[in-house]
Structures are given as C-alpha cells and as structure tokens.
Design a protein around this motif. Structure first.
Motif, mmCIF file in Angstrom:
data_model
loop_
_atom_site.group_PDB
_atom_site.id
_atom_site.type_symbol
_atom_site.label_atom_id
_atom_site.label_comp_id
_atom_site.label_asym_id
_atom_site.label_seq_id
_atom_site.Cartn_x
_atom_site.Cartn_y
_atom_site.Cartn_z
ATOM 1 N N ARG A 1 45.432 -1.517 46.748
ATOM 2 C CA ARG A 1 46.120 -2.779 46.978
ATOM 3 C C ARG A 1 45.611 -3.407 48.264
ATOM 4 N NH1 ARG A 1 51.942 0.341 46.699
ATOM 5 N NH2 ARG A 1 51.879 0.941 44.492
ATOM 6 N N PRO A 2 45.767 -4.721 48.418
ATOM 7 C CA PRO A 2 45.363 -5.350 49.682
ATOM 8 C C PRO A 2 46.031 -4.703 50.901
ATOM 9 C CG PRO A 2 45.671 -7.029 48.027
ATOM 10 C CD PRO A 2 46.109 -5.736 47.401
ATOM 11 N N GLY A 3 47.228 -4.203 50.712
ATOM 12 C CA GLY A 3 47.932 -3.534 51.803
ATOM 13 C C GLY A 3 47.297 -2.218 52.228
ATOM 14 N N ASP A 4 46.362 -1.714 51.436
ATOM 15 C CA ASP A 4 45.652 -0.493 51.813
ATOM 16 C C ASP A 4 44.475 -0.785 52.750
ATOM 17 O OD1 ASP A 4 46.142 0.547 48.435
ATOM 18 O OD2 ASP A 4 47.215 1.297 50.205
ATOM 19 N N THR A 5 44.201 -2.066 52.969
ATOM 20 C CA THR A 5 43.113 -2.433 53.865
ATOM 21 C C THR A 5 43.377 -1.909 55.270
ATOM 22 O OG1 THR A 5 42.545 -4.423 52.620
ATOM 23 C CG2 THR A 5 41.910 -4.362 54.945
ATOM 24 N N ALA A 6 42.421 -1.158 55.785
ATOM 25 C CA ALA A 6 42.594 -0.527 57.095
ATOM 26 C C ALA A 6 41.312 0.194 57.468
ATOM 27 C CB ALA A 6 43.753 0.478 57.070
ATOM 28 N N VAL A 7 41.256 0.630 58.703
ATOM 29 C CA VAL A 7 40.236 1.594 59.105
ATOM 30 C C VAL A 7 40.824 2.977 58.872
ATOM 31 C CG1 VAL A 7 38.785 2.479 60.958
ATOM 32 C CG2 VAL A 7 39.283 0.029 60.824
ATOM 33 N N TYR A 8 40.110 3.791 58.137
ATOM 34 C CA TYR A 8 40.574 5.131 57.794
ATOM 35 C C TYR A 8 39.855 6.143 58.691
ATOM 36 C CZ TYR A 8 43.082 3.398 53.760
ATOM 37 O OH TYR A 8 43.988 2.744 52.945
ATOM 38 N N TYR A 9 40.644 6.994 59.314
ATOM 39 C CA TYR A 9 40.117 7.980 60.250
ATOM 40 C C TYR A 9 40.368 9.390 59.726
ATOM 41 C CZ TYR A 9 40.025 4.188 63.672
ATOM 42 O OH TYR A 9 39.774 3.010 64.331
ATOM 43 N N CYS A 10 39.322 10.177 59.726
ATOM 44 C CA CYS A 10 39.479 11.592 59.425
ATOM 45 C C CYS A 10 40.066 12.284 60.648
ATOM 46 C CB CYS A 10 38.132 12.197 59.073
ATOM 47 S SG CYS A 10 38.201 13.939 58.598
ATOM 48 N N HIS A 11 40.942 13.210 60.396
ATOM 49 C CA HIS A 11 41.657 13.906 61.470
ATOM 50 C C HIS A 11 41.628 15.401 61.199
ATOM 51 C CE1 HIS A 11 45.494 15.733 62.894
ATOM 52 N NE2 HIS A 11 45.237 15.033 63.983
ATOM 53 N N ALA A 12 41.522 16.175 62.240
ATOM 54 C CA ALA A 12 41.603 17.630 62.104
ATOM 55 C C ALA A 12 42.403 18.187 63.261
ATOM 56 C CB ALA A 12 40.217 18.256 62.066
ATOM 57 N N MET A 13 43.140 19.239 62.977
ATOM 58 C CA MET A 13 43.915 19.880 64.015
ATOM 59 C C MET A 13 43.636 21.374 64.003
ATOM 60 S SD MET A 13 47.989 19.721 64.849
ATOM 61 C CE MET A 13 48.510 20.706 63.462
ATOM 62 N N SER A 14 43.439 21.936 65.178
ATOM 63 C CA SER A 14 43.157 23.363 65.275
ATOM 64 C C SER A 14 44.463 24.150 65.360
ATOM 65 C CB SER A 14 42.302 23.642 66.505
ATOM 66 O OG SER A 14 43.084 23.531 67.685
ATOM 67 N N HIS A 15 44.328 25.459 65.240
ATOM 68 C CA HIS A 15 45.502 26.333 65.380
ATOM 69 C C HIS A 15 46.096 26.229 66.783
ATOM 70 C CE1 HIS A 15 45.240 28.303 61.477
ATOM 71 N NE2 HIS A 15 43.921 28.285 61.624
ATOM 72 N N SER A 16 45.277 25.823 67.736
ATOM 73 C CA SER A 16 45.747 25.635 69.114
ATOM 74 C C SER A 16 46.256 24.219 69.353
ATOM 75 C CB SER A 16 44.608 25.927 70.091
ATOM 76 O OG SER A 16 44.101 27.221 69.912
ATOM 77 N N HIS A 17 46.348 23.443 68.264
ATOM 78 C CA HIS A 17 46.882 22.071 68.301
ATOM 79 C C HIS A 17 45.975 21.080 69.004
ATOM 80 C CE1 HIS A 17 50.581 23.381 66.426
ATOM 81 N NE2 HIS A 17 50.626 24.375 67.286
ATOM 82 N N PHE A 18 44.682 21.416 69.159
ATOM 83 C CA PHE A 18 43.732 20.391 69.559
ATOM 84 C C PHE A 18 43.529 19.464 68.356
ATOM 85 C CE2 PHE A 18 42.563 21.474 73.701
ATOM 86 C CZ PHE A 18 42.461 22.857 73.807
ATOM 87 N N THR A 19 43.352 18.182 68.635
ATOM 88 C CA THR A 19 43.114 17.242 67.547
ATOM 89 C C THR A 19 41.739 16.616 67.696
ATOM 90 O OG1 THR A 19 44.168 15.446 68.771
ATOM 91 C CG2 THR A 19 45.561 16.710 67.274
ATOM 92 N N TYR A 20 41.147 16.331 66.563
ATOM 93 C CA TYR A 20 39.818 15.743 66.503
ATOM 94 C C TYR A 20 39.867 14.540 65.571
ATOM 95 C CZ TYR A 20 38.660 20.406 68.257
ATOM 96 O OH TYR A 20 38.628 21.563 68.985
ATOM 97 N N TRP A 21 39.029 13.553 65.864
ATOM 98 C CA TRP A 21 39.000 12.324 65.079
ATOM 99 C C TRP A 21 37.573 11.959 64.713
ATOM 100 C CZ3 TRP A 21 43.530 10.216 63.510
ATOM 101 C CH2 TRP A 21 44.684 10.594 64.191
ATOM 102 N N GLY A 22 37.432 11.407 63.525
ATOM 103 C CA GLY A 22 36.172 10.823 63.132
ATOM 104 C C GLY A 22 36.043 9.422 63.708
ATOM 105 N N GLN A 23 34.925 8.788 63.412
ATOM 106 C CA GLN A 23 34.661 7.462 63.988
ATOM 107 C C GLN A 23 35.365 6.351 63.234
ATOM 108 O OE1 GLN A 23 32.635 9.113 62.025
ATOM 109 N NE2 GLN A 23 31.638 7.683 60.616
ATOM 110 N N GLY A 24 35.861 6.649 62.059
ATOM 111 C CA GLY A 24 36.561 5.649 61.265
ATOM 112 C C GLY A 24 35.646 4.976 60.254
ATOM 113 N N THR A 25 36.215 4.656 59.112
ATOM 114 C CA THR A 25 35.473 3.943 58.079
ATOM 115 C C THR A 25 36.370 2.839 57.516
ATOM 116 O OG1 THR A 25 34.185 4.186 56.032
ATOM 117 C CG2 THR A 25 36.139 5.573 56.220
ATOM 118 N N GLN A 26 35.804 1.664 57.381
ATOM 119 C CA GLN A 26 36.585 0.498 56.960
ATOM 120 C C GLN A 26 36.779 0.496 55.445
ATOM 121 O OE1 GLN A 26 37.954 -2.183 58.882
ATOM 122 N NE2 GLN A 26 38.935 -2.699 56.932
#
Length: 117
Positions: free
Chosen positions: A87-112
């Motif tokens: 839907r048009p409402g799904d328009t966004a930058v989508y970011y991949c996310h990962a979390m480690s067991h130690s709760h560090f978070t990581y992010w991708g660069q994003g894709t439109q």
C-alpha cells in the motif's frame, strides 16, 4: 562487530510485491535476533518484523500482519522480508536490524521502498 547489507527495495504499484534481503557478516554467532524497521515520511520508526536467530516465534507489526513474511535462509546469516499487497502507506526507508545476546544493536544502511497509488 556485525555488518548488515540490505537489498531489494524499489518502486512498486499498490497491490504489488517486493522482497527485501539482509545479509549479516562478522560476528554473526553473537546475534540473538534480526529484523526490519521502517521510517516513513512521518519519521516514525516502526518495527515491521523480527525473527530469532535460533528457533522461536516471528513477530510482526499489526499494520503488516498477513501481508508480510519474514524468513531466514539456510545459511542462517540472511533474512528475507516478503511483502505482498503493498500500500502507499508502506512507503518508507526499510532498515535491517540485528541485536546481539549482549543487546548491542546493529543497523543496515537502509533501502527505499516506494509504493505508488
């Protein structure tokens, strides 16, 4: 450290489908979960879906349930987000996310992702 590389965004008409992929590299065995967030024009940062690294249930935002499926590829370090009935409402930058067991978070660069009406 973990690096995330996304692919698969683009322009699609309403009702169409897109598949996003995210590949993790580096210390992937430290990861507890991976998923996708999105940030639309309203600048809200919304969790779309997440999947545990080893078993367990997937999690979806109410706004995408039924239309979206998150999955993990055999190699375990790649996740896919299959999005249908966009839907048009799904328009966004989508970011991949990962979390480690130690709760560090990581992010991708994003894709439109752009959904035209």
């Amino acid at each position: 450290q973990v690096q995330l590389v996304e692919s698969g965004g683009g322009l699609v008409q309403a009702g169409g489908s897109l598949r996003l992929s995210c590949t993790a590299s580096g210390d992937i065995f430290s990861l507890k979960s991976m998923g996708w967030y999105r940030q639309g024009s309203g600048n809200q940062h919304e969790l779309v879906a997440s999947i545990p690294s080893s078993g367990g249930s997937t999690n979806y935002a109410d706004s995408v349930k039924v239309r979206v499926t998150i999955s993990r590829e055999q190699a375990q370090n790649t996740i896919d987000l299959q999005m249908n009935s966009l839907r048009p409402g799904d328009t966004a930058v989508y970011y991949c996310h990962a979390m480690s067991h130690s709760h560090f978070t990581y992010w991708g660069q994003g894709t439109q992702v752009t959904v035209s009406s």
